[in-house]
Design a protein around this motif. Structure first.
Motif, PDB file in Angstrom:
ATOM      1  N   UNK A 122      36.425  55.219  45.564  1.00 36.51           N
ATOM      2  CA  UNK A 122      35.459  55.132  44.453  1.00 36.51           C
ATOM      3  C   UNK A 122      36.169  55.010  43.107  1.00 36.51           C
ATOM      4  N   UNK A 123      35.797  53.997  42.346  1.00 33.95           N
ATOM      5  CA  UNK A 123      36.411  53.753  41.048  1.00 33.95           C
ATOM      6  C   UNK A 123      37.648  52.873  41.106  1.00 33.95           C
ATOM      7  N   UNK A 124      38.107  52.550  42.294  1.00 33.57           N
ATOM      8  CA  UNK A 124      39.293  51.713  42.458  1.00 33.57           C
ATOM      9  C   UNK A 124      38.866  50.280  42.733  1.00 33.57           C
ATOM     10  N   UNK A 125      39.626  49.325  42.234  1.00 38.55           N
ATOM     11  CA  UNK A 125      39.350  47.915  42.474  1.00 38.55           C
ATOM     12  C   UNK A 125      40.383  47.347  43.433  1.00 38.55           C
ATOM     13  N   UNK A 126      39.973  46.331  44.164  1.00 40.23           N
ATOM     14  CA  UNK A 126      40.868  45.662  45.104  1.00 40.23           C
ATOM     15  C   UNK A 126      41.049  44.202  44.732  1.00 40.23           C
ATOM     16  N   UNK A 127      41.795  43.488  45.519  1.00 36.49           N
ATOM     17  CA  UNK A 127      42.044  42.080  45.240  1.00 36.49           C
ATOM     18  C   UNK A 127      40.777  41.237  45.357  1.00 36.49           C
ATOM     19  N   UNK A 128      39.790  41.725  46.104  1.00 42.33           N
ATOM     20  CA  UNK A 128      38.531  41.000  46.225  1.00 42.33           C
ATOM     21  C   UNK A 128      37.799  40.913  44.896  1.00 42.33           C
ATOM     22  N   UNK A 129      38.130  41.777  43.945  1.00 43.71           N
ATOM     23  CA  UNK A 129      37.469  41.782  42.640  1.00 43.71           C
ATOM     24  C   UNK A 129      38.123  40.823  41.645  1.00 43.71           C
ATOM     25  N   UNK A 130      39.214  40.192  42.023  1.00 40.92           N
ATOM     26  CA  UNK A 130      39.909  39.271  41.132  1.00 40.92           C
ATOM     27  C   UNK A 130      39.165  37.943  41.056  1.00 40.92           C
ATOM     28  N   UNK A 131      39.374  37.170  39.968  1.00 40.05           N
ATOM     29  CA  UNK A 131      38.845  35.796  39.931  1.00 40.05           C
ATOM     30  C   UNK A 131      39.403  34.996  41.103  1.00 40.05           C
ATOM     31  N   UNK A 132      38.630  34.041  41.640  1.00 41.39           N
ATOM     32  CA  UNK A 132      39.066  33.319  42.854  1.00 41.39           C
ATOM     33  C   UNK A 132      40.460  32.701  42.747  1.00 41.39           C
ATOM     34  N   UNK A 133      40.759  32.036  41.630  1.00 42.26           N
ATOM     35  CA  UNK A 133      42.070  31.381  41.498  1.00 42.26           C
ATOM     36  C   UNK A 133      43.198  32.406  41.480  1.00 42.26           C
ATOM     37  N   UNK A 134      43.004  33.507  40.764  1.00 37.41           N
ATOM     38  CA  UNK A 134      44.044  34.537  40.691  1.00 37.41           C
ATOM     39  C   UNK A 134      44.208  35.243  42.029  1.00 37.41           C
ATOM     40  N   UNK A 135      43.105  35.477  42.702  1.00 36.32           N
ATOM     41  CA  UNK A 135      43.193  36.106  44.018  1.00 36.32           C
ATOM     42  C   UNK A 135      43.962  35.210  44.991  1.00 36.32           C
ATOM     43  N   UNK A 136      43.683  33.912  44.960  1.00 36.80           N
ATOM     44  CA  UNK A 136      44.391  32.982  45.848  1.00 36.80           C
ATOM     45  C   UNK A 136      45.880  32.956  45.536  1.00 36.80           C
ATOM     46  N   UNK A 137      46.230  33.018  44.254  1.00 38.08           N
ATOM     47  CA  UNK A 137      47.653  33.013  43.872  1.00 38.08           C
ATOM     48  C   UNK A 137      48.355  34.262  44.379  1.00 38.08           C
ATOM     49  N   UNK A 138      47.727  35.416  44.212  1.00 39.10           N
ATOM     50  CA  UNK A 138      48.346  36.655  44.663  1.00 39.10           C
ATOM     51  C   UNK A 138      48.426  36.721  46.190  1.00 39.10           C
ATOM     52  N   UNK A 139      47.420  36.219  46.867  1.00 41.92           N
ATOM     53  CA  UNK A 139      47.469  36.209  48.336  1.00 41.92           C
ATOM     54  C   UNK A 139      48.576  35.298  48.834  1.00 41.92           C
ATOM     55  N   UNK A 140      48.776  34.174  48.158  1.00 36.13           N
ATOM     56  CA  UNK A 140      49.861  33.268  48.532  1.00 36.13           C
ATOM     57  C   UNK A 140      51.217  33.942  48.331  1.00 36.13           C
ATOM     58  N   UNK A 141      51.359  34.650  47.213  1.00 31.97           N
ATOM     59  CA  UNK A 141      52.606  35.375  46.954  1.00 31.97           C
ATOM     60  C   UNK A 141      52.840  36.430  48.032  1.00 31.97           C
ATOM     61  N   UNK A 142      51.802  37.154  48.416  1.00 33.82           N
ATOM     62  CA  UNK A 142      51.933  38.175  49.454  1.00 33.82           C
ATOM     63  C   UNK A 142      52.386  37.568  50.784  1.00 33.82           C
ATOM     64  N   UNK A 143      51.831  36.420  51.140  1.00 33.94           N
ATOM     65  CA  UNK A 143      52.211  35.780  52.398  1.00 33.94           C
ATOM     66  C   UNK A 143      53.696  35.430  52.401  1.00 33.94           C
ATOM     67  N   UNK A 144      54.184  34.888  51.288  1.00 37.34           N
ATOM     68  CA  UNK A 144      55.597  34.534  51.214  1.00 37.34           C
ATOM     69  C   UNK A 144      56.477  35.784  51.230  1.00 37.34           C
ATOM     70  N   UNK A 145      56.065  36.802  50.491  1.00 37.68           N
ATOM     71  CA  UNK A 145      56.858  38.020  50.438  1.00 37.68           C
ATOM     72  C   UNK A 145      56.893  38.720  51.790  1.00 37.68           C
ATOM     73  N   UNK A 146      55.755  38.773  52.485  1.00 43.27           N
ATOM     74  CA  UNK A 146      55.708  39.428  53.793  1.00 43.27           C
ATOM     75  C   UNK A 146      56.611  38.709  54.793  1.00 43.27           C
ATOM     76  N   UNK A 147      56.581  37.377  54.801  1.00 44.51           N
ATOM     77  CA  UNK A 147      57.432  36.618  55.719  1.00 44.51           C
ATOM     78  C   UNK A 147      58.906  36.844  55.418  1.00 44.51           C
ATOM     79  N   UNK A 148      59.267  36.903  54.133  1.00 50.08           N
ATOM     80  CA  UNK A 148      60.668  37.100  53.771  1.00 50.08           C
ATOM     81  C   UNK A 148      61.126  38.519  54.086  1.00 50.08           C
ATOM     82  N   UNK A 149      60.305  39.521  53.781  1.00 51.06           N
ATOM     83  CA  UNK A 149      60.672  40.902  54.101  1.00 51.06           C
ATOM     84  C   UNK A 149      60.816  41.090  55.606  1.00 51.06           C
ATOM     85  N   UNK A 150      59.970  40.415  56.359  1.00 55.31           N
ATOM     86  CA  UNK A 150      60.064  40.488  57.814  1.00 55.31           C
ATOM     87  C   UNK A 150      61.416  39.966  58.297  1.00 55.31           C
ATOM     88  N   UNK A 151      61.946  38.999  57.587  1.00 59.25           N
ATOM     89  CA  UNK A 151      63.245  38.418  57.966  1.00 59.25           C
ATOM     90  C   UNK A 151      64.409  39.261  57.472  1.00 59.25           C
TER      91      UNK A 151
END
Length: 303
Positions: A122-151
């Motif tokens: 309660x009172x906390x915001x998530x990535x779903x509350x971001x504007x669509x373009x900004x949310x897509x950019x951050x999700x793309x960054x997360x995908x790249x970071x997760x793949x690299x950290x996995x390696x």
């Protein structure tokens, strides 16, 4: 030349023809012989036929060349139907913020990792509350970071996946254990604003705390801390945290233990140092420093 006919006689056609032919021969007497025009006409006919064929051939070649050029353009133009698609495409062309750096074309494409969903408190915001373009950019960054950290991180950590609560949240897991991962590039407070000072880097054995300060390649000073995060009955778990400054940001990479199974983070400080020293990791840091995705560090008022 005049003809002489006897009175009372009619016209004689044969005689007239002979007289005309004789007059023409007398007029042409001494003139050079006329050239034979048949061979010349044949040669000119062949030349005109060859030119016509060459013109048709050039037209066909031009059409073929245009067809090949059009096919090549369609492969690389944005409108081309056969344009190659990169694994990490731009999040949105309408945003003025550049997308995260894409992996090299020679690298093996990474599968999309399903984000871990965590419901905001309660009172906390998530990535779903971001504007669509900004949310897509951050999700793309997360995908790249997760793949690299996995390696870059040890395999016993398990598969690294993004968490949809915040861009700096990730989660790894293996054999029923869940390990929280944080990869944060947070902008520093504005000049003149006070921020909490880092405590001295020292070991505190009684608290299970070990601190190490050193330099990354390129002269970047870092601090790594290994600490006991939780104790239950006769078990305790430890976590590893590494931080350093880059540009106008504070970078943090940490791996925690599983407090439900009381299993410590399967990573040590040296392995985190190896991960953050990789040029690909620093490329992601450089992008996040230039295009911030997190709020600034909290300030401390009144000293």
């Amino acid at each position: 030349m005049f003809t002489d006919r006897s009175p009372g006689r009619g016209p004689d056609p044969e005689a007239d023809d002979l007289l005309i032919r004789a007059a023409m021969e007398q007029a042409a007497d001494g003139a050079p012989a006329l050239p034979d025009l048949v061979p010349v006409a044949l040669v000119q006919g062949r030349r005109r036929r060859n030119r016509a064929r060459a013109t048709v051939g050039a037209g066909v070649t031009g059409v073929l060349a245009l067809g090949v050029f059009g096919a090549v353009v369609s492969m690389w133009s944005p409108e081309g139907g056969t344009q190659p698609t990169g694994t990490w495409s731009a999040a949105s062309q309408s945003t003025t913020v550049s997308p995260p750096p894409s992996p090299a074309a020679t690298e093996t494409p990474q599968p999309v990792r399903t984000p871990v969903h965590i419901e905001p408190t309660p009172g906390e915001t998530g990535m779903a509350d971001l504007p669509p373009a900004e949310r897509a950019r951050q999700e793309q960054f997360q995908q790249q970071a997760a793949a690299l950290l996995d390696e870059l991180l040890p395999g016993r950590l398990g598969t690294v996946r993004p968490v949809d609560l915040a861009v700096n949240r990730y989660q790894a897991g293996r054999d029923g254990n869940t390990f929280p991962v944080i990869f944060s590039v947070r902008p520093k407070a504005a000049p003149g604003e006070a921020t909490p000072a880092d405590p001295p880097c020292r070991d505190i054995p009684s608290k299970g705390l070990r601190c190490r300060s050193a330099m990354l390649p390129g002269g970047i000073a870092f601090r790594s801390v290994t600490a006991v995060g939780d104790t239950k009955e006769s078990y305790s778990i430890t976590s590893v945290d590494l931080r350093f400054g880059y540009g106008d940001s504070t970078v943090r990479l940490s791996v925690g233990g599983d407090d439900s199974t009381m299993v410590s983070a399967p990573v040590n400080a040296e392995q985190l140092v190896t991960a953050v020293s990789d040029s690909r990791f620093l490329e992601l840091v450089k992008y996040a420093d230039s295009h911030p995705m997190e709020d600034k560090e909290h300030t401390v008022r009144g000293g």
